[in-house]
Scaffold this motif. Sequence first.
Motif, PDB file in Angstrom:
ATOM      1  N   GLN A  99       0.806  -1.217   0.000  1.00 56.29           N
ATOM      2  CA  GLN A  99       0.000   0.000   0.000  1.00 56.29           C
ATOM      3  C   GLN A  99       0.838   1.266   0.000  1.00 56.29           C
ATOM      4  O   GLN A  99       0.390   2.307  -0.473  1.00 56.29           O
ATOM      5  CB  GLN A  99      -0.941   0.004   1.209  1.00 56.29           C
ATOM      6  CG  GLN A  99      -1.955  -1.128   1.178  1.00 56.29           C
ATOM      7  CD  GLN A  99      -2.902  -1.093   2.360  1.00 56.29           C
ATOM      8  OE1 GLN A  99      -3.188  -0.041   2.917  1.00 56.29           O
ATOM      9  NE2 GLN A  99      -3.397  -2.253   2.750  1.00 56.29           N
ATOM     10  N   SER A 100       2.054   1.199   0.536  1.00 52.88           N
ATOM     11  CA  SER A 100       2.924   2.368   0.583  1.00 52.88           C
ATOM     12  C   SER A 100       4.361   1.934   0.326  1.00 52.88           C
ATOM     13  O   SER A 100       4.801   0.920   0.862  1.00 52.88           O
ATOM     14  CB  SER A 100       2.812   3.061   1.950  1.00 52.88           C
ATOM     15  OG  SER A 100       3.656   4.196   1.995  1.00 52.88           O
ATOM     16  N   LEU A 101       5.067   2.707  -0.507  1.00 53.40           N
ATOM     17  CA  LEU A 101       6.448   2.380  -0.861  1.00 53.40           C
ATOM     18  C   LEU A 101       7.330   3.611  -0.677  1.00 53.40           C
ATOM     19  O   LEU A 101       7.101   4.640  -1.308  1.00 53.40           O
ATOM     20  CB  LEU A 101       6.534   1.902  -2.310  1.00 53.40           C
ATOM     21  CG  LEU A 101       7.945   1.641  -2.851  1.00 53.40           C
ATOM     22  CD1 LEU A 101       8.601   0.486  -2.107  1.00 53.40           C
ATOM     23  CD2 LEU A 101       7.888   1.356  -4.354  1.00 53.40           C
ATOM     24  N   THR A 102       8.318   3.491   0.215  1.00 60.21           N
ATOM     25  CA  THR A 102       9.287   4.568   0.418  1.00 60.21           C
ATOM     26  C   THR A 102      10.686   4.025   0.192  1.00 60.21           C
ATOM     27  O   THR A 102      11.175   3.207   0.963  1.00 60.21           O
ATOM     28  CB  THR A 102       9.183   5.146   1.848  1.00 60.21           C
ATOM     29  OG1 THR A 102       7.873   5.668   2.052  1.00 60.21           O
ATOM     30  CG2 THR A 102      10.200   6.260   2.039  1.00 60.21           C
ATOM     31  N   VAL A 103      11.289   4.449  -0.907  1.00 59.99           N
ATOM     32  CA  VAL A 103      12.666   4.060  -1.223  1.00 59.99           C
ATOM     33  C   VAL A 103      13.586   5.271  -1.213  1.00 59.99           C
ATOM     34  O   VAL A 103      14.797   5.137  -1.337  1.00 59.99           O
ATOM     35  CB  VAL A 103      12.752   3.337  -2.590  1.00 59.99           C
ATOM     36  CG1 VAL A 103      12.100   1.967  -2.516  1.00 59.99           C
ATOM     37  CG2 VAL A 103      12.123   4.184  -3.694  1.00 59.99           C
ATOM     38  N   LEU A 114      -1.542   0.080  -4.083  1.00 64.13           N
ATOM     39  CA  LEU A 114      -0.485   1.033  -3.772  1.00 64.13           C
ATOM     40  C   LEU A 114      -1.020   2.462  -3.864  1.00 64.13           C
ATOM     41  O   LEU A 114      -1.519   2.883  -4.912  1.00 64.13           O
ATOM     42  CB  LEU A 114       0.688   0.849  -4.727  1.00 64.13           C
ATOM     43  CG  LEU A 114       1.959   1.653  -4.438  1.00 64.13           C
ATOM     44  CD1 LEU A 114       2.573   1.223  -3.105  1.00 64.13           C
ATOM     45  CD2 LEU A 114       2.962   1.472  -5.570  1.00 64.13           C
ATOM     46  N   THR A 115      -0.939   3.209  -2.765  1.00 63.89           N
ATOM     47  CA  THR A 115      -1.442   4.582  -2.746  1.00 63.89           C
ATOM     48  C   THR A 115      -0.333   5.626  -2.712  1.00 63.89           C
ATOM     49  O   THR A 115      -0.546   6.751  -3.163  1.00 63.89           O
ATOM     50  CB  THR A 115      -2.375   4.814  -1.539  1.00 63.89           C
ATOM     51  OG1 THR A 115      -1.638   4.597  -0.330  1.00 63.89           O
ATOM     52  CG2 THR A 115      -3.573   3.878  -1.587  1.00 63.89           C
ATOM     53  N   THR A 116       0.829   5.260  -2.181  1.00 65.89           N
ATOM     54  CA  THR A 116       1.896   6.245  -1.990  1.00 65.89           C
ATOM     55  C   THR A 116       3.236   5.692  -2.464  1.00 65.89           C
ATOM     56  O   THR A 116       3.612   4.579  -2.108  1.00 65.89           O
ATOM     57  CB  THR A 116       2.020   6.627  -0.507  1.00 65.89           C
ATOM     58  OG1 THR A 116       0.757   7.102  -0.036  1.00 65.89           O
ATOM     59  CG2 THR A 116       3.069   7.715  -0.318  1.00 65.89           C
ATOM     60  N   ILE A 117       3.936   6.492  -3.277  1.00 62.31           N
ATOM     61  CA  ILE A 117       5.304   6.170  -3.702  1.00 62.31           C
ATOM     62  C   ILE A 117       6.193   7.361  -3.382  1.00 62.31           C
ATOM     63  O   ILE A 117       5.884   8.494  -3.768  1.00 62.31           O
ATOM     64  CB  ILE A 117       5.388   5.905  -5.215  1.00 62.31           C
ATOM     65  CG1 ILE A 117       4.450   4.788  -5.649  1.00 62.31           C
ATOM     66  CG2 ILE A 117       6.821   5.578  -5.621  1.00 62.31           C
ATOM     67  CD1 ILE A 117       4.318   4.676  -7.157  1.00 62.31           C
ATOM     68  N   SER A 118       7.292   7.116  -2.685  1.00 65.88           N
ATOM     69  CA  SER A 118       8.288   8.163  -2.472  1.00 65.88           C
ATOM     70  C   SER A 118       9.655   7.650  -2.887  1.00 65.88           C
ATOM     71  O   SER A 118      10.208   6.739  -2.273  1.00 65.88           O
ATOM     72  CB  SER A 118       8.334   8.611  -1.008  1.00 65.88           C
ATOM     73  OG  SER A 118       9.371   9.563  -0.839  1.00 65.88           O
ATOM     74  N   ALA A 119      10.177   8.228  -3.961  1.00 68.88           N
ATOM     75  CA  ALA A 119      11.536   7.934  -4.414  1.00 68.88           C
ATOM     76  C   ALA A 119      12.382   9.201  -4.339  1.00 68.88           C
ATOM     77  O   ALA A 119      13.388   9.339  -5.039  1.00 68.88           O
ATOM     78  CB  ALA A 119      11.518   7.377  -5.830  1.00 68.88           C
ATOM     79  N   LYS A 120      11.974  10.106  -3.499  1.00 71.08           N
ATOM     80  CA  LYS A 120      12.647  11.400  -3.342  1.00 71.08           C
ATOM     81  C   LYS A 120      14.135  11.227  -3.045  1.00 71.08           C
ATOM     82  O   LYS A 120      14.533  10.407  -2.220  1.00 71.08           O
ATOM     83  CB  LYS A 120      11.982  12.159  -2.199  1.00 71.08           C
ATOM     84  CG  LYS A 120      12.532  13.540  -1.939  1.00 71.08           C
ATOM     85  CD  LYS A 120      11.770  14.199  -0.810  1.00 71.08           C
ATOM     86  CE  LYS A 120      12.276  15.602  -0.541  1.00 71.08           C
ATOM     87  NZ  LYS A 120      11.512  16.254   0.561  1.00 71.08           N
TER      88      LYS A 120
END
Length: 199
Positions: free
Chosen positions: A8-12, A33-39
Motif C-alpha cells: 500500500q505504501s512504498l518509500t525508497v 499502492l497509494t503512496t510512492i516516495s523515491a525522493k
Amino acid sequence: ISMATKLQSLTVGVDSGTNPHLTQLSLGNNRLLTTISAKNCTNLSTSVDASGCTGLVSADFSNTKIPSLQLPNGGVLTTLYLPETISNLTIRNQQSISTLVFDGTLTSLSTLWIENVSSAVWGKVFWTTSSVFHSLLENITGTKRVRLIGLDLELASWSDVQDFIDFLEPCTGITETGSYVAKAQISGTLDAGSITQNQ
C-alpha cells in the motif's frame, strides 16, 4: 516490487541526504499502492511505469533523473512531484490533482499530453514563472509534441494569447491512440478577458 500486490505504501527515497543505490523501479499492477516516495534517489534514471497502480494518491520523484513517469489513465492522484529531467509529461483523466511540483525548468521536455485534468494542473502547467509552458517556449529545441484536451485557461492579456499561439504553431500533435500527427491537438476553453478590435 511488482510482485508485492498487497503493498500500500512504498518509500525508497529519503527526506534528507540521498539514496544513490536505486537505479530502476518496477511497480507492476499494484492496485492497492497509494503512496510512492523515491525522493532524492539521485541515480534513478530509467522511466517508471505506474500505469497499473490505479489507486495511486501521491507520487514523489523529486531529485531523481527519470525521463518519464507513466501514470494511470484515470484515478485518484492528488499529489505529484517530478524532476527537471522529465522529457515526456503525460497526465490523463486525473481530476483530483491539487499539488503538482517540478524540481526546476524542464529543459528536456519534448512531449506534453495533458487531458481532462483538474484546474490546478492547468494553472501549474501554464502561466506561472516555473511553468511547463515557459520551459517549452524558452528552452526546448527540436520536436515538440502537444495534446491538450479539456483545456481550461484564463489568460491575463492579449500578449499571453499570442505567446500561446506562437508556441503551438511549430508543434506536432498526438492522437488519442498515441500516434503522431502534423499539428498540435487542442480543445477546451481559453478565457482572455477583453480583446480590442485591433487585437
